[in-house]
Design an enzyme around this catalytic site. Structure first.
Site, mmCIF file in Angstrom:
data_model
loop_
_atom_site.group_PDB
_atom_site.id
_atom_site.type_symbol
_atom_site.label_atom_id
_atom_site.label_comp_id
_atom_site.label_asym_id
_atom_site.label_seq_id
_atom_site.Cartn_x
_atom_site.Cartn_y
_atom_site.Cartn_z
ATOM 1 N N ARG A 175 0.818 -1.230 0.000
ATOM 2 C CA ARG A 175 0.000 0.000 0.000
ATOM 3 C C ARG A 175 0.850 1.279 0.000
ATOM 4 N NH1 ARG A 175 -2.222 -3.535 -1.403
ATOM 5 N NH2 ARG A 175 -4.052 -4.559 -0.580
ATOM 6 N N SER A 225 -11.005 -1.355 2.973
ATOM 7 C CA SER A 225 -10.413 -1.716 4.271
ATOM 8 C C SER A 225 -10.060 -0.455 5.044
ATOM 9 C CB SER A 225 -9.135 -2.535 4.062
ATOM 10 O OG SER A 225 -9.447 -3.705 3.359
ATOM 11 N N GLU A 295 -5.701 2.589 6.723
ATOM 12 C CA GLU A 295 -5.354 2.423 5.302
ATOM 13 C C GLU A 295 -5.993 3.566 4.517
ATOM 14 O OE1 GLU A 295 -5.418 -1.425 3.504
ATOM 15 O OE2 GLU A 295 -6.026 -0.633 1.563
HETATM 16 C C1 FAD Z 1 -15.808 -1.567 -1.725
HETATM 17 C C2 FAD Z 1 -14.328 -1.274 -1.806
HETATM 18 C C3 FAD Z 1 -13.434 -2.311 -2.022
HETATM 19 C C4 FAD Z 1 -12.058 -2.054 -2.101
HETATM 20 N N1 FAD Z 1 -11.207 -3.110 -2.306
HETATM 21 C C5 FAD Z 1 -9.873 -2.871 -2.396
HETATM 22 C C6 FAD Z 1 -8.956 -3.959 -2.619
HETATM 23 O O1 FAD Z 1 -9.339 -5.110 -2.762
HETATM 24 N N2 FAD Z 1 -7.643 -3.662 -2.695
HETATM 25 C C7 FAD Z 1 -7.171 -2.389 -2.545
HETATM 26 O O2 FAD Z 1 -5.951 -2.178 -2.624
HETATM 27 N N3 FAD Z 1 -7.998 -1.354 -2.324
HETATM 28 C C8 FAD Z 1 -9.337 -1.556 -2.252
HETATM 29 N N4 FAD Z 1 -10.180 -0.506 -2.022
HETATM 30 C C9 FAD Z 1 -9.629 0.851 -1.809
HETATM 31 C C10 FAD Z 1 -9.470 1.696 -3.088
HETATM 32 O O3 FAD Z 1 -10.408 1.312 -4.080
HETATM 33 C C11 FAD Z 1 -8.063 1.625 -3.656
HETATM 34 O O4 FAD Z 1 -7.109 2.077 -2.705
HETATM 35 C C12 FAD Z 1 -7.917 2.453 -4.950
HETATM 36 O O5 FAD Z 1 -6.657 2.191 -5.512
HETATM 37 C C13 FAD Z 1 -8.048 3.942 -4.716
HETATM 38 O O6 FAD Z 1 -8.160 4.581 -5.992
HETATM 39 P P1 FAD Z 1 -8.976 5.951 -6.173
HETATM 40 O O7 FAD Z 1 -8.861 6.349 -7.586
HETATM 41 O O8 FAD Z 1 -10.356 5.820 -5.638
HETATM 42 O O9 FAD Z 1 -8.113 6.908 -5.259
HETATM 43 P P2 FAD Z 1 -8.579 8.091 -4.203
HETATM 44 O O10 FAD Z 1 -9.364 7.435 -3.130
HETATM 45 O O11 FAD Z 1 -9.273 9.126 -5.005
HETATM 46 O O12 FAD Z 1 -7.197 8.557 -3.708
HETATM 47 C C14 FAD Z 1 -6.371 7.692 -2.910
HETATM 48 C C15 FAD Z 1 -4.963 8.286 -2.844
HETATM 49 O O13 FAD Z 1 -4.394 8.234 -4.144
HETATM 50 C C16 FAD Z 1 -4.000 9.546 -4.563
HETATM 51 N N5 FAD Z 1 -4.221 9.643 -6.015
HETATM 52 C C17 FAD Z 1 -5.351 9.368 -6.717
HETATM 53 N N6 FAD Z 1 -5.134 9.544 -8.030
HETATM 54 C C18 FAD Z 1 -3.844 9.953 -8.169
HETATM 55 C C19 FAD Z 1 -3.015 10.305 -9.274
HETATM 56 N N7 FAD Z 1 -3.456 10.289 -10.531
HETATM 57 N N8 FAD Z 1 -1.733 10.678 -9.021
HETATM 58 C C20 FAD Z 1 -1.262 10.713 -7.752
HETATM 59 N N9 FAD Z 1 -1.985 10.401 -6.666
HETATM 60 C C21 FAD Z 1 -3.265 10.018 -6.877
HETATM 61 C C22 FAD Z 1 -4.865 10.502 -3.761
HETATM 62 O O14 FAD Z 1 -4.257 11.779 -3.641
HETATM 63 C C23 FAD Z 1 -4.963 9.760 -2.425
HETATM 64 O O15 FAD Z 1 -3.819 9.986 -1.648
HETATM 65 C C24 FAD Z 1 -11.573 -0.728 -1.945
HETATM 66 C C25 FAD Z 1 -12.489 0.313 -1.754
HETATM 67 C C26 FAD Z 1 -13.852 0.063 -1.678
HETATM 68 C C27 FAD Z 1 -14.810 1.200 -1.482
#
Ligand code: FAD
Length: 306
Positions: A175, A225, A295
């Site tokens: 992560r 998580s 997380e």
């Molecule tokens: C139902 C559910 C299930 C999930 N299952 C998993 C799983 O199995 N495994 C897992 O790892 N995660 C899981 N997640 C968490 C999440 O989906 C992941 O961490 C995902 O990678 C976050 O992406 P996001 O685009 O939504 O990022 P955001 O939530 O929008 O941002 C997260 C972080 O990434 C940064 N960020 C976003 N885009 C960029 C970019 N282009 N450049 C630089 N920084 C950036 C943001 O500034 C922030 O710090 C789950 C979430 C939910 C709601």
């Protein structure tokens, strides 16, 4: 001097800058107060211009993907939220190589890879994040992680230079990644996949979907998580063993279906979520001597974690 609105709009063009935008609309938790500015650049050049403009006025900014790993405070964010989602999302597949913009959803890319007969992305098909968010967090599930399929990323560094970084230079770990530690912004990425049989890929994706639906509280808003996996333990199991399944603060609740998830049963606030997280941490530490680390990412003002 131009107003902040004029400055941002000069970078993106019309209808891409919003004032006092409720962040509850842009997070899977459905929680969060207003961002002073909400900006939606349409391409790398606009993104670069917006970031440069923010820096030149010392305006704090935050990069948002799909907001699926995020808790935004009830008072919101005093700065500009720059959204890379539903924009910068085009992708191409040539042979085994998939190139995509940071705003593309993992589920979309996994489906496209499957349709092209490419294996390697099945694990990511149910993660509701963007490619950019996934590399920042080195998202992973069911034994796979982004670092397994990445070749290189194109980022905007803190000097506002566009750079291409090979996977070996990304420091991808559990992560975490250099994207996160160096405050880079992902613009696009190149993935290397492997030829596979469409039927097998489809079957694996279906199997993982079934595992998620049966184990995770997907019918409620959450941010996945809540806590990282502590060395040698599973956060959800520790929370369950501590008797905290169903524990709640107002509409924030530890899911009874999966204690690793904290859900919003309707009107939960960030303060409710935070209070519940603090309580869970305290009880797990008291009972098992294990310190749970969040997380989910925090945006805005929060009290110190006790
Ligand atoms: C139902 C559910 C299930 C999930 N299952 C998993 C799983 O199995 N495994 C897992 O790892 N995660 C899981 N997640 C968490 C999440 O989906 C992941 O961490 C995902 O990678 C976050 O992406 P996001 O685009 O939504 O990022 P955001 O939530 O929008 O941002 C997260 C972080 O990434 C940064 N960020 C976003 N885009 C960029 C970019 N282009 N450049 C630089 N920084 C950036 C943001 O500034 C922030 O710090 C789950 C979430 C939910 C709601």
């Amino acid at each position: 001097m131009s107003t902040i609105y004029e400055m941002l709009e000069a970078c993106t063009g019309k209808n891409q800058v919003f004032e006092q935008e409720p962040m509850s609309r842009h997070t899977t938790f459905r929680i969060g107060g207003p961002a002073d500015w909400f900006v939606v650049p349409q391409n790398a050049e606009q993104l670069q211009a917006v970031v440069e403009a923010c820096r030149s006025r010392a305006l704090p900014f935050f990069i948002l993907g799909n907001g699926s790993n995020l808790l935004v405070s009830d008072s919101g964010y005093r700065g500009a939220v720059i959204q890379i989602f539903k924009n910068m999302e085009s992708f191409t597949i040539e042979g085994t190589r998939l190139r995509a913009g940071a705003g593309a959803l993992l589920s979309t890319l996994a489906a496209a890879a499957r349709d092209a007969g490419l294996t390697g992305m099945e694990f990511a098909s149910g993660i509701p994040g963007t490619l950019g968010g996934a590399f920042t967090m080195n998202a992973g599930a069911y034994g796979g992680e982004m670092k397994d399929i990445l070749r290189s990323v194109t980022v905007l560094d803190t000097q506002n230079r566009i750079r291409q970084i090979d996977v070996s230079g990304l420091g991808l770990g559990y992560r975490t990644s250099r994207v996160k530690t160096e405050n880079w912004i992902v613009i696009s990425a190149e993935l290397e996949l492997t030829p596979g049989e469409i039927e097998k890929i489809t079957a694996r994706m279906e199997e993982l979907k079934e595992m998620r639906t049966s184990k995770q509280p997907l019918n409620y808003p959450s941010a996945g998580s809540t806590f990282k996996r502590p060395e040698g333990y599973f956060a959800g199991k520790l929370i369950m063993d501590a008797g905290l399944a169903g524990a709640s603060v107002n509409d924030a609740q530890i899911s009874e279906k999966h204690c690793g998830f904290l859900i919003n049963k309707g009107k939960a606030t960030a303060a409710d979520v935070w209070e519940l997280m603090t309580r869970v941490r305290r009880i797990v530490l008291e009972q098992y001597g294990v310190s749970l680390e969040p997380e989910i990412k925090l945006l805005g003002e929060f009290p110190e974690l006790e």
